[in-house]
Design a protein around this motif. Structure first.
Motif, PDB file in Angstrom:
ATOM      1  N   VAL A  82      71.705  29.964  16.882  1.00  9.91           N
ATOM      2  CA  VAL A  82      71.123  31.281  17.127  1.00  9.91           C
ATOM      3  C   VAL A  82      71.943  32.358  16.416  1.00  9.91           C
ATOM      4  O   VAL A  82      73.127  32.165  16.139  1.00  9.91           O
ATOM      5  CB  VAL A  82      71.085  31.599  18.640  1.00  9.91           C
ATOM      6  CG1 VAL A  82      70.233  30.575  19.384  1.00  9.91           C
ATOM      7  CG2 VAL A  82      72.495  31.648  19.227  1.00  9.91           C
ATOM      8  N   PRO A  83      71.326  33.490  16.116  1.00 13.96           N
ATOM      9  CA  PRO A  83      72.089  34.620  15.569  1.00 13.96           C
ATOM     10  C   PRO A  83      73.126  35.087  16.592  1.00 13.96           C
ATOM     11  O   PRO A  83      72.909  34.981  17.805  1.00 13.96           O
ATOM     12  CB  PRO A  83      71.023  35.692  15.338  1.00 13.96           C
ATOM     13  CG  PRO A  83      69.724  34.956  15.313  1.00 13.96           C
ATOM     14  CD  PRO A  83      69.889  33.794  16.221  1.00 13.96           C
ATOM     15  N   ALA A  84      74.214  35.632  16.113  1.00 15.18           N
ATOM     16  CA  ALA A  84      75.278  36.072  17.012  1.00 15.18           C
ATOM     17  C   ALA A  84      74.825  37.198  17.926  1.00 15.18           C
ATOM     18  O   ALA A  84      75.350  37.355  19.035  1.00 15.18           O
ATOM     19  CB  ALA A  84      76.489  36.517  16.190  1.00 15.18           C
ATOM     20  N   ASP A  85      73.835  38.002  17.485  1.00 15.09           N
ATOM     21  CA  ASP A  85      73.391  39.144  18.288  1.00 15.09           C
ATOM     22  C   ASP A  85      72.066  38.892  19.012  1.00 15.09           C
ATOM     23  O   ASP A  85      71.371  39.834  19.388  1.00 15.09           O
ATOM     24  CB  ASP A  85      73.273  40.392  17.411  1.00 15.09           C
ATOM     25  CG  ASP A  85      72.281  40.211  16.262  1.00 15.09           C
ATOM     26  OD1 ASP A  85      71.797  39.073  16.059  1.00 15.09           O
ATOM     27  OD2 ASP A  85      72.001  41.205  15.565  1.00 15.09           O
ATOM     28  N   LEU A  86      71.722  37.620  19.229  1.00 11.58           N
ATOM     29  CA  LEU A  86      70.518  37.311  19.994  1.00 11.58           C
ATOM     30  C   LEU A  86      70.692  37.854  21.416  1.00 11.58           C
ATOM     31  O   LEU A  86      71.756  37.684  22.025  1.00 11.58           O
ATOM     32  CB  LEU A  86      70.294  35.801  20.034  1.00 11.58           C
ATOM     33  CG  LEU A  86      68.891  35.352  20.489  1.00 11.58           C
ATOM     34  CD1 LEU A  86      67.898  35.523  19.346  1.00 11.58           C
ATOM     35  CD2 LEU A  86      68.906  33.893  20.947  1.00 11.58           C
TER      36      LEU A  86
ATOM     37  N   ALA B 157      73.857  26.122  22.842  1.00 12.77           N
ATOM     38  CA  ALA B 157      73.500  27.135  21.855  1.00 12.77           C
ATOM     39  C   ALA B 157      74.729  27.510  21.038  1.00 12.77           C
ATOM     40  O   ALA B 157      75.732  27.975  21.587  1.00 12.77           O
ATOM     41  CB  ALA B 157      72.927  28.363  22.543  1.00 12.77           C
TER      42      ALA B 157
ATOM     43  N   ALA C  71      76.300  29.958  18.365  1.00 14.09           N
ATOM     44  CA  ALA C  71      76.140  31.242  17.681  1.00 14.09           C
ATOM     45  C   ALA C  71      76.658  31.143  16.255  1.00 14.09           C
ATOM     46  O   ALA C  71      77.680  30.502  15.994  1.00 14.09           O
ATOM     47  CB  ALA C  71      76.873  32.336  18.445  1.00 14.09           C
ATOM     48  N   ASP C  72      75.949  31.784  15.352  1.00 13.29           N
ATOM     49  CA  ASP C  72      76.294  31.701  13.925  1.00 13.29           C
ATOM     50  C   ASP C  72      77.411  32.678  13.566  1.00 13.29           C
ATOM     51  O   ASP C  72      77.264  33.532  12.695  1.00 13.29           O
ATOM     52  CB  ASP C  72      75.046  31.976  13.097  1.00 13.29           C
ATOM     53  CG  ASP C  72      75.251  31.672  11.623  1.00 13.29           C
ATOM     54  OD1 ASP C  72      75.895  30.669  11.311  1.00 13.29           O
ATOM     55  OD2 ASP C  72      74.748  32.453  10.784  1.00 13.29           O
ATOM     56  N   THR C  73      78.542  32.548  14.257  1.00 14.34           N
ATOM     57  CA  THR C  73      79.706  33.388  13.971  1.00 14.34           C
ATOM     58  C   THR C  73      80.981  32.649  14.353  1.00 14.34           C
ATOM     59  O   THR C  73      81.184  32.309  15.504  1.00 14.34           O
ATOM     60  CB  THR C  73      79.624  34.741  14.713  1.00 14.34           C
ATOM     61  OG1 THR C  73      80.800  35.517  14.398  1.00 14.34           O
ATOM     62  CG2 THR C  73      79.550  34.571  16.217  1.00 14.34           C
TER      63      THR C  73
ATOM     64  N   SER D 279      66.215  26.413  16.053  1.00 16.72           N
ATOM     65  CA  SER D 279      66.815  27.748  16.090  1.00 16.72           C
ATOM     66  C   SER D 279      65.911  28.671  16.887  1.00 16.72           C
ATOM     67  O   SER D 279      64.692  28.455  16.981  1.00 16.72           O
ATOM     68  CB  SER D 279      67.020  28.288  14.676  1.00 16.72           C
ATOM     69  OG  SER D 279      65.780  28.451  14.011  1.00 16.72           O
TER      70      SER D 279
ATOM     71  N   THR E  84      65.119  32.887  17.213  1.00 15.71           N
ATOM     72  CA  THR E  84      65.362  34.200  16.634  1.00 15.71           C
ATOM     73  C   THR E  84      64.293  35.187  17.099  1.00 15.71           C
ATOM     74  O   THR E  84      63.274  34.805  17.673  1.00 15.71           O
ATOM     75  CB  THR E  84      65.321  34.182  15.087  1.00 15.71           C
ATOM     76  OG1 THR E  84      63.949  34.064  14.647  1.00 15.71           O
ATOM     77  CG2 THR E  84      66.148  33.050  14.513  1.00 15.71           C
TER      78      THR E  84
ATOM     79  N   GLY F  75      69.493  36.976  12.233  1.00 13.42           N
ATOM     80  CA  GLY F  75      70.483  36.169  11.538  1.00 13.42           C
ATOM     81  C   GLY F  75      70.165  35.973  10.068  1.00 13.42           C
ATOM     82  O   GLY F  75      69.230  36.546   9.517  1.00 13.42           O
TER      83      GLY F  75
END
Length: 213
Positions: free
Chosen positions: A85-89, A102, A104-106, A120, A122, A143
């Motif tokens: 998932v994007p970090a800011d989901l 899950a 996070a992409d960070t 994924s 988003t 993301g």
């Protein structure tokens, strides 16, 4: 006059000839849905739902307070074990998960990790009713592009107020300098024998949750 010369003549003509003045390009695009296509805002959302299904994607409507439950149900239904998932989901979208990891992409996850993920989750920048398309631009809750191109399943949350009627409307709202990804159903292509092959250059499965705010 040879074929080559004729082609070059047409190119020069299209570019305005020796004067360098280009002829006007007709742009009579339909910028709004007609009343026959959608009389009301509800009709725009309904058309989007219909076209998403036509594109061979799964689509469901949920309430604003049901997103977390709906995301969890979609992932459990696919027996998902790990997602990216994007970090800011938004945290609430994953608040109901149990038994699903899950990531996070960070910092940015490597390709092997993305490929090993079951899917994924988003958000999107906006969506287009006329074509059943969701558009991502790398903004909030979206993301980077690899998050939705490498895993085999993409769950996209679309708020009803993000749905516009036509492609020209969408283009008018989007920033062309951003990395735009237009998604109309699962990734698919057709082979030399006109056989449909899904997952050739993106996820084989797309699911859309339309959130009625």
């Amino acid at each position: 006059m040879s074929s080559r010369e004729e082609v070059l003549r047409r190119v020069r003509e299209a570019l305005g000839g020796d004067r360098g003045v280009r002829p006007p390009v007709p742009r009579g695009y339909a910028r709004r849905l007609t009343e026959a296509e959608a009389e009301s805002r509800a009709d725009v959302v309904a058309l989007f739902t219909e076209r998403v299904a036509d594109n061979r994607a799964a689509v469901r409507h949920v309430g604003a307070d049901e997103v977390g439950t709906a995301v969890a149900a979609a992932l459990w239904g696919r027996e998902t074990k790990q997602i990216v998932v994007p970090a800011d989901l938004p945290f609430g979208w994953l608040a109901e998960l149990d038994g699903v990891r899950a990531l996070a992409d960070t910092p940015a996850l490597d390709l092997d990790t993305l490929a090993a993920a079951d899917g994924s989750v988003t958000g999107c920048a906006l969506a287009v009713a006329q074509t059943g398309t969701v558009v991502l631009d790398g903004g909030r809750a979206q993301g980077r592009r690899a998050l939705t191109l490498v895993p085999g399943y993409h769950l996209c949350v679309v708020h009803a107020d993000q749905i516009v009627g036509t492609v020209p409307e969408a283009v008018g709202r989007l920033d062309p300098a951003r990395p735009l990804t237009w998604i109309s159903g699962p990734s698919a292509t057709y082979g030399i024998e006109a056989a449909r092959v899904e997952g050739a250059h993106g996820p084989r499965h797309l699911e859309v949750l339309v959130v009625e705010d």
